[in-house]
Design a protein around this motif. Structure first.
Motif, PDB file in Angstrom:
ATOM      1  N   GLU A 138      47.917  73.938  35.163  1.00 53.02           N
ATOM      2  CA  GLU A 138      46.596  73.558  35.660  1.00 53.02           C
ATOM      3  C   GLU A 138      46.170  72.204  35.091  1.00 53.02           C
ATOM      4  O   GLU A 138      45.643  71.348  35.809  1.00 53.02           O
ATOM      5  CB  GLU A 138      45.582  74.646  35.292  1.00 53.02           C
ATOM      6  N   CYS A 139      46.399  72.010  33.803  1.00 49.62           N
ATOM      7  CA  CYS A 139      46.039  70.740  33.165  1.00 49.62           C
ATOM      8  C   CYS A 139      46.779  69.570  33.804  1.00 49.62           C
ATOM      9  O   CYS A 139      46.184  68.513  34.081  1.00 49.62           O
ATOM     10  CB  CYS A 139      46.325  70.793  31.670  1.00 49.62           C
ATOM     11  N   ALA A 140      48.064  69.756  34.043  1.00 51.97           N
ATOM     12  CA  ALA A 140      48.863  68.698  34.675  1.00 51.97           C
ATOM     13  C   ALA A 140      48.343  68.401  36.080  1.00 51.97           C
ATOM     14  O   ALA A 140      48.259  67.225  36.498  1.00 51.97           O
ATOM     15  CB  ALA A 140      50.327  69.119  34.725  1.00 51.97           C
ATOM     16  N   ARG A 141      47.982  69.454  36.795  1.00 49.89           N
ATOM     17  CA  ARG A 141      47.462  69.293  38.162  1.00 49.89           C
ATOM     18  C   ARG A 141      46.189  68.426  38.159  1.00 49.89           C
ATOM     19  O   ARG A 141      46.021  67.532  38.983  1.00 49.89           O
ATOM     20  CB  ARG A 141      47.170  70.680  38.729  1.00 49.89           C
ATOM     21  N   VAL A 142      45.308  68.718  37.209  1.00 50.54           N
ATOM     22  CA  VAL A 142      44.043  67.981  37.127  1.00 50.54           C
ATOM     23  C   VAL A 142      44.280  66.537  36.681  1.00 50.54           C
ATOM     24  O   VAL A 142      43.736  65.592  37.262  1.00 50.54           O
ATOM     25  CB  VAL A 142      43.078  68.688  36.160  1.00 50.54           C
ATOM     26  N   LEU A 143      45.103  66.358  35.643  1.00 52.35           N
ATOM     27  CA  LEU A 143      45.354  65.008  35.127  1.00 52.35           C
ATOM     28  C   LEU A 143      46.092  64.146  36.138  1.00 52.35           C
ATOM     29  O   LEU A 143      45.852  62.935  36.222  1.00 52.35           O
ATOM     30  CB  LEU A 143      46.114  65.092  33.809  1.00 52.35           C
ATOM     31  N   ALA A 225      51.997  64.153  28.955  1.00 55.01           N
ATOM     32  CA  ALA A 225      53.093  63.892  29.893  1.00 55.01           C
ATOM     33  C   ALA A 225      52.577  63.248  31.167  1.00 55.01           C
ATOM     34  O   ALA A 225      53.226  62.367  31.746  1.00 55.01           O
ATOM     35  CB  ALA A 225      53.826  65.194  30.208  1.00 55.01           C
ATOM     36  N   SER A 226      51.391  63.673  31.610  1.00 54.03           N
ATOM     37  CA  SER A 226      50.825  63.133  32.836  1.00 54.03           C
ATOM     38  C   SER A 226      50.160  61.783  32.616  1.00 54.03           C
ATOM     39  O   SER A 226      50.367  60.840  33.385  1.00 54.03           O
ATOM     40  CB  SER A 226      49.790  64.115  33.408  1.00 54.03           C
ATOM     41  N   ARG A 227      49.343  61.693  31.545  1.00 53.47           N
ATOM     42  CA  ARG A 227      48.571  60.476  31.270  1.00 53.47           C
ATOM     43  C   ARG A 227      48.653  60.155  29.780  1.00 53.47           C
ATOM     44  O   ARG A 227      47.766  60.511  29.006  1.00 53.47           O
ATOM     45  CB  ARG A 227      47.119  60.658  31.686  1.00 53.47           C
ATOM     46  N   PRO A 228      49.706  59.466  29.344  1.00 55.74           N
ATOM     47  CA  PRO A 228      49.939  59.247  27.912  1.00 55.74           C
ATOM     48  C   PRO A 228      48.794  58.555  27.185  1.00 55.74           C
ATOM     49  O   PRO A 228      48.601  58.764  25.992  1.00 55.74           O
ATOM     50  CB  PRO A 228      51.206  58.390  27.893  1.00 55.74           C
ATOM     51  N   GLY A 229      48.011  57.732  27.871  1.00 57.33           N
ATOM     52  CA  GLY A 229      46.962  56.988  27.186  1.00 57.33           C
ATOM     53  C   GLY A 229      45.642  57.703  27.049  1.00 57.33           C
ATOM     54  O   GLY A 229      44.727  57.209  26.390  1.00 57.33           O
TER      55      GLY A 229
END
Length: 414
Positions: A138-143, A225-229
């Motif tokens: 879910e977190c990856a989906r949102v990010l 992993a999705s948004r490193p910054g």
């Protein structure tokens, strides 16, 4: 990986989806509101109707001169049934994020603010062995959708709160009703163990905390992993435990060891830690000293101590070494004069900490709106704005305290 905090202090206000959005039909909280007996005084219903009135909310944030807004992205909206993704919900958060930026407001998101999908709760919620992986998805989906435009991400809201409540402030009758409510939910859902995000049985607390810790760690990995910054962390409920006797000191330290120590290890390597403070507890030989005659109290009858926020920040920073974001702070009261004074007295000590080089990245006041305060429903008032719920218009009105907050922000140089 290097997180990129904004190069300025974040002044904002906080909300949570179930408490303001309305129509949250697929969540565990909505399900629990509809069982008998229920721990919830009444259903949230349309709450503040923010799912429709979100632009009005952002206009209020802008009118107060704030540069950030913390809101929760509701998993139950995005995945109302297991494996079924509602892209219209993701579109909504897309618009909300863009709406913030169009007003010069930086979005801060909470990925789980207590509520979880009903289907997830029916699979035992955070007790499920696969829960961390499901939450990470879910977190990856949102990010993946909005992570390129947010200031920071909070994985879990107050995962230590159940432990705090068990440590002396949760009445036995509430524990009994919670147990009956979960039993009724299990029966209604036709499952062996329906387990919610913010209703719990005390004897299961250690396992619940383990589930939270595992979910947080995997969520951090998913965000990075999705948004490193994007800076990522969690928020803790932190009471300013104080004492006036030697035995009181031992009681205060014991509570801190029980409630906060487990999270010091869990947040290692995070980019920040959120602190959410509302009160001080002063311990004597026989426990917590109640409010004394003449002291100003909140709607729960707890005495207000404006320096409790600065004390809570100092303690948590000393334990974790992490940068601090004040993700919630406020006062429950219908007397807005009390809120005005509380803001005037509690923010300056925070400012002094920043000037003393304590790494505090931002302050979010709870809350933007008078909203649905969980088991107390609409009887508790934290908002900087009122909402006309009774006449069905849901019109918002800034309180005088909103102007006080605006003036503090405008006049503070950091």
């Amino acid at each position: 990986m290097t997180a990129h905090f904004p190069d300025h202090f974040l002044w904002g206000t906080s909300t949570a989806g179930h408490q303001i959005d309305g129509g949250d039909t697929a969540s565990d909280t909505t399900f629990l509101e509809g069982v008998t007996p229920s721990i919830f005084k009444e259903p949230a219903g349309l709450a503040c109707n923010s799912w429709e009135r979100w632009e009005d909310d952002l206009d209020l944030v802008q009118e107060m001169g704030l540069n950030s807004y913390r809101f929760s992205v509701e998993w139950a909206r995005i995945e109302p049934e297991e494996g079924v993704i509602d892209n219209t919900a993701l579109d909504h958060y897309d618009r909300l994020t863009d709406g913030c930026l169009q007003r010069g407001i930086e979005p801060a998101i909470t990925l789980s603010h207590f509520t979880i999908p009903n289907w997830f709760a029916a699979k035992s919620g955070w007790f499920n062995h696969d829960a961390p992986a499901m939450f990470a998805d879910e977190c990856a989906r949102v990010l993946d959708r909005i992570g390129d435009r947010i200031a920071l991400a909070i994985t879990l809201n107050e995962p230590d709160l159940p432990r705090i409540l068990v440590n002396g402030t949760l009445p036995a009758e509430v524990i009994k009703i919670q147990r009956s409510c979960l039993d009724a939910a299990s029966k209604k859902a036709g499952v062996a163990r329906y387990r919610a995000g913010n209703v719990f049985n005390p004897e299961e607390l250690t396992s619940l905390e383990l589930g939270f810790v595992r979910a947080h760690r995997q969520a951090v990995q998913a965000v990075r992993a999705s948004r490193p910054g994007v800076p990522v962390g969690l928020s803790l409920a932190v009471i300013d435990e104080s004492y006036v006797t030697e035995k009181g000191k031992q009681l205060a330290l014991s509570k801190r060891q029980s409630c906060y120590a487990p999270w010091v290890e869990a947040v290692k390597g995070d980019d920040f830690i959120g602190v959410q403070n509302y009160e001080r507890e002063v311990f004597a030989d026989d426990g917590i000293i109640p409010a004394q005659p003449g002291e100003t109290v909140n709607e729960a009858g707890v005495a207000l101590h404006p320096k409790s926020l600065a004390n809570a920040i100092t303690y948590i920073h000393s334990q974790t070494g992490l940068p601090i974001v004040v993700t919630e702070h406020g006062v429950s009261t219908e007397d807005d004069d009390v809120r005005c004074q509380f803001l005037k007295e509690s923010i300056p000590p925070l400012v002094e900490l920043v000037r003393d080089d304590v790494p505090i990245m931002g302050y979010y006041h709870w809350s933007l709106l008078d909203n649905f305060e969980w088991i107390s429903a609409f009887d508790i008032h934290f908002g900087l704005c009122t909402v006309d719920r009774a006449n069905g218009s849901f019109n918002r009105h800034l309180k005088r305290s909103a102007g006080v907050y605006r003036d503090i922000v405008a006049s503070t140089v950091l």
